[in-house]
Scaffold this active site. Structure first.
Site, PDB file in Angstrom:
ATOM      1  CG  ASP A   8      -1.789  -1.235   1.286  1.00  0.00           C
ATOM      2  OD1 ASP A   8      -2.245  -1.686   0.231  1.00  0.00           O
ATOM      3  OD2 ASP A   8      -1.957  -1.765   2.397  1.00  0.00           O
ATOM      4  N   GLY A  58       1.785   2.865  -2.670  1.00  0.00           N
ATOM      5  CA  GLY A  58       1.418   3.746  -3.782  1.00  0.00           C
ATOM      6  C   GLY A  58       2.161   3.380  -5.062  1.00  0.00           C
ATOM      7  CE  LYS A  59       3.181  -2.455  -4.373  1.00  0.00           C
ATOM      8  NZ  LYS A  59       3.085  -2.260  -2.949  1.00  0.00           N
ATOM      9  N   GLY A  83      -3.997  -4.057  -4.721  1.00  0.00           N
ATOM     10  CA  GLY A  83      -4.930  -3.049  -5.224  1.00  0.00           C
ATOM     11  C   GLY A  83      -4.112  -1.815  -5.541  1.00  0.00           C
ATOM     12  CG  HIS A  84      -0.854  -1.932  -7.628  1.00  0.00           C
ATOM     13  ND1 HIS A  84       0.162  -2.491  -8.340  1.00  0.00           N
ATOM     14  CD2 HIS A  84      -0.725  -2.402  -6.361  1.00  0.00           C
ATOM     15  CE1 HIS A  84       0.875  -3.280  -7.535  1.00  0.00           C
ATOM     16  NE2 HIS A  84       0.345  -3.242  -6.334  1.00  0.00           N
ATOM     17  CD  GLN A 128       0.821  -8.698  -2.455  1.00  0.00           C
ATOM     18  OE1 GLN A 128       1.573  -9.355  -3.137  1.00  0.00           O
ATOM     19  NE2 GLN A 128      -0.380  -8.340  -2.885  1.00  0.00           N
ATOM     20  CB  ALA A 176      -7.005  -0.596  -2.541  1.00  0.00           C
ATOM     21  CB  THR A 203     -10.162  -6.154   2.612  1.00  0.00           C
ATOM     22  OG1 THR A 203      -9.179  -5.307   3.207  1.00  0.00           O
ATOM     23  CG2 THR A 203      -9.473  -7.365   2.003  1.00  0.00           C
ATOM     24  N   GLY A 204     -11.234  -2.965   2.089  1.00  0.00           N
ATOM     25  CA  GLY A 204     -11.891  -1.852   2.772  1.00  0.00           C
ATOM     26  C   GLY A 204     -11.571  -1.778   4.261  1.00  0.00           C
ATOM     27  CB  SER A 239       5.722  13.932   1.559  1.00  0.00           C
ATOM     28  OG  SER A 239       6.474  13.035   0.793  1.00  0.00           O
ATOM     29  CG  ASP A 240       0.110  14.833   0.662  1.00  0.00           C
ATOM     30  OD1 ASP A 240       0.833  13.879   0.293  1.00  0.00           O
ATOM     31  OD2 ASP A 240      -1.132  14.795   0.606  1.00  0.00           O
TER      32      ASP A 240
HETATM   33  P1  IMP Z   1      -2.954 -12.718   1.520  1.00  0.00           P
HETATM   34  O1  IMP Z   1      -1.929 -12.181   0.576  1.00  0.00           O
HETATM   35  O2  IMP Z   1      -4.373 -12.456   1.073  1.00  0.00           O
HETATM   36  O3  IMP Z   1      -2.721 -14.155   1.845  1.00  0.00           O
HETATM   37  O4  IMP Z   1      -2.808 -11.938   2.911  1.00  0.00           O
HETATM   38  C1  IMP Z   1      -1.674 -12.113   3.769  1.00  0.00           C
HETATM   39  C2  IMP Z   1      -1.349 -10.818   4.500  1.00  0.00           C
HETATM   40  O5  IMP Z   1      -0.847  -9.874   3.560  1.00  0.00           O
HETATM   41  C3  IMP Z   1      -2.553 -10.131   5.162  1.00  0.00           C
HETATM   42  O6  IMP Z   1      -2.109  -9.496   6.342  1.00  0.00           O
HETATM   43  C4  IMP Z   1      -2.993  -9.091   4.144  1.00  0.00           C
HETATM   44  O7  IMP Z   1      -3.663  -8.016   4.739  1.00  0.00           O
HETATM   45  C5  IMP Z   1      -1.637  -8.675   3.583  1.00  0.00           C
HETATM   46  N1  IMP Z   1      -1.715  -8.206   2.208  1.00  0.00           N
HETATM   47  C6  IMP Z   1      -1.880  -8.941   1.079  1.00  0.00           C
HETATM   48  N2  IMP Z   1      -1.869  -8.177  -0.009  1.00  0.00           N
HETATM   49  C7  IMP Z   1      -1.685  -6.924   0.413  1.00  0.00           C
HETATM   50  C8  IMP Z   1      -1.544  -5.668  -0.266  1.00  0.00           C
HETATM   51  O8  IMP Z   1      -1.584  -5.568  -1.506  1.00  0.00           O
HETATM   52  N3  IMP Z   1      -1.358  -4.586   0.520  1.00  0.00           N
HETATM   53  C9  IMP Z   1      -1.263  -4.669   1.871  1.00  0.00           C
HETATM   54  N4  IMP Z   1      -1.372  -5.802   2.552  1.00  0.00           N
HETATM   55  C10 IMP Z   1      -1.586  -6.928   1.825  1.00  0.00           C
END
Ligand code: IMP
Length: 422
Positions: free
Chosen positions: A16, A18-19, A43-44, A225, A300, A302-303, A333-334
């Site tokens: 998360d 901001g890739k 979720g990019h 990730q 982005a 799972t909410g 940064s903002d």
């Molecule tokens: P999984 O990848 O769905 O198996 O989740 C494993 C762990 O990685 C959990 O803690 C998720 O919340 C976290 N996770 C998986 N994908 C992302 C991502 O794109 N951004 C942030 N956390 C993630």
């Protein structure tokens, strides 16, 4: 002809960072944008011209018409979610079919993998990982245990292969006493997704990428990730199931280490984490709430509320080492505007023991902070480094000195335009 390079753009903390936005800014410099790990757990988010897109499996280079996009062999793909994502882009006018190639070696996420994800989480009781529920862990587990199905499998005898794997999953679910699920509608869409995927180029992308490199073309490997969620180097077992690091670029695209050029490490000016697991910098007070609110820190995919805290130099140093990061990119940064004091975690402490290197057991450590002065100005309106307030300049300098790596790009807002390249 000079051989092309693969530059890696990696989230180096908990994802998360901001890739999506940076890939979108970088795409004009590359011929190919490739995803090498993960799947629809990512979720990019990309925002430009007042439009917002959230990409899960599709590389963020698709908005630039001239570029080839590749979903590499290290990825896992859910055909139904892929179809929904691709159709949204096609409806918005982006031609994908000629520009998006999918590795035949990428593994398929079945509907029953998602049920297994839920079943395994339920069986973990209080030690839940807090997965995204997208079937990531079960799919990568099956890849490792050599029972999975790959994209190339849809090209021959697929119904039989699918039925056999589904039956295997159903047996595991019965054994786990996890039988209260109905995937009939999901499965219908999934099969539609399989037919939809057949309209794309399903190819030996590792051969394609190496051929392009030999022709002098440059590739941007878009990470998913972050390093602290890497299966080897993250806060195991509270991690995802893929290799999110530079090593994962090599295995997930099929390129040799000599092909790797720059390694860009992306992090936020503060820290977040979604899901369970150790997070020594987590703030449970109004400062944490303020970071979440101003930074819109809600998942982005799972909410879920993201856990928030100050920047963590122990984690950053470790990630820079593991990945061989050559340049840093600091995002959001903002969000730190208006704080009188900014804190940075410089070490962890437990039972009187202080460490500055990432420990094996990341549970139970407390963050040790260094305080720095904040700034009151609005960074989001700034278009060049000269406009930055002195305290922000000092924060950047402090981070660069501590991390021994230059910060070459600073993001001061969600729009493509709010990016300052130094
Ligand atoms: P999984 O990848 O769905 O198996 O989740 C494993 C762990 O990685 C959990 O803690 C998720 O919340 C976290 N996770 C998986 N994908 C992302 C991502 O794109 N951004 C942030 N956390 C993630």
């Amino acid at each position: 002809m000079k051989q092309g390079k693969v530059d890696a753009l990696l989230g180096i903390v908990f994802g998360d960072e901001g890739k999506g936005k940076v890939v979108d800014v970088f795409t004009p410099r590359y011929d190919v944008v490739a995803r090498f790990a993960g799947g629809p757990n990512a979720g990019h988010t990309i925002i430009f011209d007042g439009k917002k897109f959230v990409l899960r499996s599709i590389p963020s280079g698709v908005f630039d018409e001239g570029k080839l996009n590749i979903i590499g062999n290290g990825c896992v793909i859910a055909p139904d979610l892929f179809m929904a994502e691709a159709r949204e882009l096609e409806n918005a006018g982006y031609d994908l079919r000629s520009r998006l190639h999918i590795s035949k070696r990428a593994h398929l996420i079945l509907p029953t993998h998602r049920v297994l994800d839920r079943a395994y989480e339920a069986a973990k009781g209080k030690n839940k990982v807090g997965t995204t529920g997208k079937g990531i862990g079960p799919t990568y587990s099956e890849k490792a245990s050599r029972t999975g199905l790959r994209v190339g499998d849809i090209l021959s005898d697929f119904p039989q292969k699918y039925a056999a794997l589904k039956a295997r999953h159903e047996k595991i679910l019965r054994d786990l006493d996890f039988t209260d699920y109905d995937i009939s509608e999901e499965e219908r869409l999934w099969m539609e997704g399989i037919d939809y995927m057949r309209q794309f180029s399903l190819s030996d992308t590792e051969i394609e990428i190496n051929r392009l490199l030999a022709e002098g073309k440059n590739v941007l490997a878009e990470g998913a990730q972050g390093t602290m969620l890497d299966i080897d180097h993250g806060t195991y077992p509270f991690v995802s199931s893929s290799s999110t690091t530079t090593g994962g670029v090599c295995t997930g695209l099929g390129v040799g280490p000599g092909s790797i050029g720059e390694v860009y490490g992306i992090f936020k000016a503060y820290s977040t984490r979604v899901g369970a697991g150790p997070f020594p910098v987590e703030l449970f007070d109004e400062t944490g709430d303020r970071l979440r609110e101003i930074g819109h820190e809600y998942g982005a995919v799972t909410g879920r509320n993201r856990r928030c805290g100050w920047v963590d130099l122990v984690a950053l140093r470790y990630a820079i080492m593991i990945n061989g990061v050559t340049q840093l990119i600091m995002m959001k940064s903002d969000v730190l505007d208006g704080f009188s004091t900014i804190r940075a975690c410089v070490a962890y402490e437990k039972d009187g023991c202080r460490v500055t290197d990432m420990p094996f057991d990341t549970e139970g450590w407390q963050a040790v902070y260094q305080d720095l002065p904040g700034w009151q100005e609005d960074l989001s309106a700034m278009t060049s480094e000269e406009q930055f307030p002195a305290s922000f300049k000092a924060y950047i300098k402090f981070l660069e000195d501590e991390l021994h790596t230059p910060i070459t790009i600073l993001s001061v807002g969600p729009d493509r335009a709010q990016t300052i390249i130094r």
